[in-house]
Write a protein that holds these residues in place. Structure first.
Motif, mmCIF file in Angstrom:
data_model
loop_
_atom_site.group_PDB
_atom_site.id
_atom_site.type_symbol
_atom_site.label_atom_id
_atom_site.label_comp_id
_atom_site.label_asym_id
_atom_site.label_seq_id
_atom_site.Cartn_x
_atom_site.Cartn_y
_atom_site.Cartn_z
ATOM 1 N N THR A 28 -36.168 -70.335 -116.790
ATOM 2 C CA THR A 28 -35.506 -70.459 -115.492
ATOM 3 C C THR A 28 -36.524 -70.444 -114.369
ATOM 4 N N ASP A 29 -37.758 -70.100 -114.680
ATOM 5 C CA ASP A 29 -38.824 -70.017 -113.685
ATOM 6 C C ASP A 29 -40.118 -70.442 -114.362
ATOM 7 N N ASP A 30 -40.840 -71.379 -113.744
ATOM 8 C CA ASP A 30 -42.088 -71.856 -114.339
ATOM 9 C C ASP A 30 -43.308 -71.109 -113.800
ATOM 10 N N VAL A 31 -43.106 -69.892 -113.342
ATOM 11 C CA VAL A 31 -44.187 -69.087 -112.777
ATOM 12 C C VAL A 31 -45.342 -68.934 -113.763
ATOM 13 N N TRP A 32 -45.071 -68.846 -115.032
ATOM 14 C CA TRP A 32 -46.105 -68.686 -116.053
ATOM 15 C C TRP A 32 -47.065 -69.873 -116.055
ATOM 16 N N ASP A 33 -46.571 -71.064 -115.718
ATOM 17 C CA ASP A 33 -47.426 -72.241 -115.628
ATOM 18 C C ASP A 33 -48.174 -72.265 -114.299
ATOM 19 N N ARG A 34 -47.481 -71.956 -113.206
ATOM 20 C CA ARG A 34 -48.116 -71.960 -111.887
ATOM 21 C C ARG A 34 -49.203 -70.901 -111.778
ATOM 22 N N ALA A 35 -49.010 -69.763 -112.428
ATOM 23 C CA ALA A 35 -49.989 -68.671 -112.371
ATOM 24 C C ALA A 35 -51.066 -68.811 -113.445
ATOM 25 N N THR A 62 -36.804 -77.612 -117.862
ATOM 26 C CA THR A 62 -36.336 -76.276 -118.215
ATOM 27 C C THR A 62 -36.708 -75.861 -119.635
ATOM 28 N N THR A 63 -37.437 -76.697 -120.350
ATOM 29 C CA THR A 63 -37.807 -76.398 -121.737
ATOM 30 C C THR A 63 -39.270 -76.733 -121.983
ATOM 31 N N ALA A 64 -39.927 -75.844 -122.709
ATOM 32 C CA ALA A 64 -41.312 -76.075 -123.109
ATOM 33 C C ALA A 64 -41.474 -75.682 -124.576
ATOM 34 N N LEU A 65 -42.508 -76.187 -125.183
ATOM 35 C CA LEU A 65 -42.897 -75.757 -126.525
ATOM 36 C C LEU A 65 -44.093 -74.831 -126.362
ATOM 37 N N LEU A 66 -43.996 -73.633 -126.930
ATOM 38 C CA LEU A 66 -45.060 -72.640 -126.831
ATOM 39 C C LEU A 66 -45.693 -72.420 -128.186
#
Length: 169
Positions: A28-35, A62-66
């Motif tokens: 719901t938040d892409d902060v992990w990518d921005r940071a 809204t979806t990524a593969l980790l």
């Protein structure tokens, strides 16, 4: 040990993907990518555990593969399916005047009314109608910019001055 108040929820692990230890991540938040965060916290059996990112790629907005470090097979990550994912407040980047945010960015923020106090956590931002709405529990609060008095990105709070009677609807 990390405390619950030191993190905020940004999504959930979906299912395993392929055989090399990847999982789907609905966020719901892409902060992990921005940071450019090196790790995320997952709630595993009730405990917040850090998982270090080896790589990731976006599938949609809204979806990524980790892929987590040292988790190399589908069996390794099977236990992570369904885990909630959290991000530490300490790694949240400071916002600047130049930053452009979508309404969805505010999912997970605490919402306050100047008169009523804490309303709750924004669970969903509904952009399907002409008026954007914050869903807080069972309530829908219009996300009217003219009612917003303060946004604290670091603390993830929004303060609003809502019209009298709106919270009683």
């Amino acid at each position: 040990m990390i405390n619950e108040q030191d993190v905020y929820k940004i999504g959930q692990i979906g299912r395993t993907h392929g055989v090399k230890g990847e999982v789907t991540f609905q966020f719901t938040d892409d902060v992990w990518d921005r940071a450019e965060a090196p790790y995320l916290f997952l709630r595993v059996e009730g405990i917040l555990v850090p998982f270090f990112l080896e790589e990731y790629r976006f599938r949609s907005d809204t979806t990524a593969l980790l892929k987590f470090l040292d988790y190399d097979t589908a069996n390794d990550v099977q236990m992570l399916v369904g885990c909630e994912v959290f991000f530490p407040h300490s790694l949240t980047p400071e916002a600047s005047e130049d930053d452009a945010y979508t309404w969805r960015y505010f999912t997970g923020f605490e919402l306050f009314d100047e008169a009523a106090g804490r309303i709750g956590t924004i669970d969903v931002v509904d952009e399907t109608t002409q008026n954007v709405l914050f869903q807080v529990g069972e309530r829908y609060i219009p996300a009217a910019e003219e009612w917003i008095t303060d946004i604290n990105h670091k603390e993830r709070t929004i303060h609003m001055t809502l019209p009298d009677g709106l919270l009683e609807l």
